[in-house]
Design an enzyme around this catalytic site. Sequence first.
Site, short mmCIF file in Angstrom:
data_model
loop_
_atom_site.label_atom_id
_atom_site.label_comp_id
_atom_site.label_asym_id
_atom_site.label_seq_id
_atom_site.Cartn_x
_atom_site.Cartn_y
_atom_site.Cartn_z
N ASP A 1 -2.56 -3.62 3.09
CA ASP A 1 -3.16 -3.62 4.17
C ASP A 1 -4.16 -4.52 4.42
O ASP A 1 -5.32 -4.08 3.45
CB ASP A 1 -3.72 -2.15 5.57
CG ASP A 1 -2.11 -1.94 5.68
OD1 ASP A 1 -1.44 -2.02 5.83
OD2 ASP A 1 -2.70 -0.28 5.73
N TYR B 1 -2.01 -3.04 13.52
CA TYR B 1 -2.84 -2.52 12.64
C TYR B 1 -3.10 -1.55 13.20
O TYR B 1 -4.29 -2.58 14.29
CB TYR B 1 -2.88 -3.82 11.52
CG TYR B 1 -4.30 -2.89 10.32
CD1 TYR B 1 -3.06 -1.71 10.03
CD2 TYR B 1 -5.25 -2.70 10.57
CE1 TYR B 1 -3.84 -1.00 8.46
CE2 TYR B 1 -5.76 -2.10 8.80
CZ TYR B 1 -5.36 -1.52 8.39
OH TYR B 1 -5.48 -0.76 8.03
N GLU C 1 0.98 -1.02 0.07
CA GLU C 1 -0.15 -0.24 0.36
C GLU C 1 0.44 1.14 0.02
O GLU C 1 0.64 2.27 -0.61
CB GLU C 1 -1.28 -0.40 1.15
CG GLU C 1 -2.30 0.79 0.96
CD GLU C 1 -3.42 0.60 2.50
OE1 GLU C 1 -3.30 -0.48 2.48
OE2 GLU C 1 -3.68 1.49 2.92
#
Lengths: 719, 76
Positions: free
Chosen positions: A112, A322, A9
């Site tokens: 992600d 995350y 990403e």
Amino acid sequence: MIQTLIVCEKPDAAARVARALDEDGDPRRLDTQGVPYYEARRRKETIIVCSALGHLYSIDSKGCAPRRYYPVWDYRWEPSHLIDKKSARLSRWIQTISSLARNADRFVNACDYDVEGSLIGYAILRYACSGAHAKAQRMKFSTMTEKELQTAYNTALPQLDYSQVEAGRCRHELDWLYGINLSRLLTESALKQNRGYSTLSTGRVQGPTLKFVVQREEEIQCFTPTPFWTIKATIQHEDETYSLEYEKEKIPTLAEATRITVDCKNALLEVANIQTQTIQQPPPYPFDLSALQSEAYRHFGYTPSRTLALAERLYLDALISYPRTSSQKLPPDIGYSEILIGIATRAEYRSLVSKLTNRTSLRPNQGTRQDPAHPAIYPTGESPKRRLLHHEANLLDLIIKRFMATFAESGLRETTKLILRKDQHSFFLKGSKLLRDGWIEFYRPYGSEPDQKLPDLRVGEKVPIKKIDAVEKFTEPPSRYNPSSLLRKMEDENLGTKATRAEIIEILYRRGYIKDIHIQATPVAVKITSILDRYCPLITDSGFTSQLESQMEEIRSGEATRREILANTLDRLRPIMLHLISKEEALGTQLAEAAAIQRKSNATLDYPCPSCSSKLTMIRSRTSGKRFIGCTGYEKGCRFTLPLPQFGSLTVTGKNCKVCGFQLITTRSGRWRSMTSCPRCYSSKPTKRAKLNSMNKPIRISSSASGGLLESTPLIEDQ
Amino acid sequence: MTCPLCHEEIDAAGAGYCVTHQRAFDNIKRAFSTWTVAYGSPRVPDFLEQVQKLPQTGLKAKEIARFLLENPSRWK
């Protein structure tokens, strides 16, 4: 030799993935047209790791309709650089990825693992890699540690996570349909009135969120206080003074309050009872994103969007998991002990970790909320490889301590209430003492409350009232939202996602709909909300938006399809748009007026001109194009001016400079942090020099617009 | 008909003000009954003067209070 193309990403994530997958941990960094990518070697495989820069593809209207046209119903996904001039550099990224894809045999999406990440990877694989999405694999990971990345690569899912991709596409398409149609209608209908241009926008989430603020603003604006009285009494015992609480928190009439003070003046209070209670304080839950944002705001004053940005930085450095998660659970497979051992490598946590690891079993106190994609936020136990910035270090410390606290035992607090009586009047004296630290020891200084001491009194003892007064007070209006409480409200009402809520609040600030940290709705926000409420209440109805959010969750869980949801929503949106278009003239008149008032009030300062006391206003010079503060008494001969920053949007705040008293101005520019400064002494903090200036030196004020030194104003004189 | 304070159109039948000022007016009337209990029987002008001075009073409520002081006949 097989060649694999991995799409990440962000560039930092690509570097980390490449390092984790390279046999020697030292991938080759390559560069095409300034776009970095990495070549990692692994047995009989060459792995090329490239990255996006967020979304490389966005939605645009199909065909050649002018950008101001509405309503628009046909759309397509296009490279972002063809839609937005500011994204021009993204064309090089797409070209580079396309050329890398030509030599690839295998494709992996390593963005992600959430709705946005899945969609970013899907769009790149589909459009830039000529339909490679059909055969691509998906890496699933929650931290950027080498171990987890290697495991995610070796056990990659055989195909893309289409349910998340579809949910993401649906969200973007719905947001675009709502946003583009309603915002164009608002902006254009106001523009047609020829009273100047203002970007007016609303959206699926923006509308209901703004309505919360406007409703609160109206409650405050229409508030009428009512009186009540409180009893303020003190006793003295062994040279210490203690404040008492009267049995009734609020006394509704002056007569009753007076009677209490007369009855109890110089009275002897008798200790009638002592109630002691031991309260167990269970450990906190692990952080989900909103809890982290709320706690970071409480302890450090970081806005939710800032906390998210800092947390993402820590995630990319493999220091935390995350952050965009709504889970309050820490599954055992994250390896509690290993993480704690990692944390213990830092001296400041060593003794705390040893207290946890000495226990027989490690079991976190978990909440009920779950997230199908990620666990709660936890530290990885890795040490920072670079010197962290102060704010990053603060946030990491908070996350580490919260993680440790969830494994600790409950705290024990003893609360004591002394009940003192004089005839029919009762007074309370409350104290508390921590008996067992438990988790509080691990979470200090974030979760500790100071002990409250009590006098050593026994039942039957008497103590004289030292002072007693009835204090007249008035009810307060409801408090304004701040970024953190507004975010919590959005979450409670199921508006937006954990990833988008902070951004929506930022947009409201950027559009000038809300201002200040204690959020105030501006007149244009009140007007837009009232118009939407009157002509299409569905747009500002939080229930409707919340229902759409639930439907998108259904897509994610496979219970509904994107097409169904889109078709249903369009059936509702089309008549709304047609109705609004039929009322365009009336809407435009009201909006243009509100926008003009806002433009004027945004540019006018409350602080009067130091030279002639007229109003000061922000002006853009017609000749030089530069901005400056000028006096509205110009025509009467006043030439007072002050310079202004030439970049970013400017907002006049309600606060005044501590050095010279002038009104402060906030500058917001792109993604930079906003800066509040005094245009008069140009200090965001009272520096020594500024203080000196304010005390004894005149400031020379120049105007770039007039091109000369206009006047010297002694600051002392007009204080 | 328009609101005498902000000249916005009056939507609701029977209302004397726009939506926001009507809400402020209703709040002031409600507050007056609480003030009456709290202080005995305050005079309406004294109450309105006091409400105008309090920092807790909202802007629209202050506007209504000022308007009612200037137009006592609107206090019904």
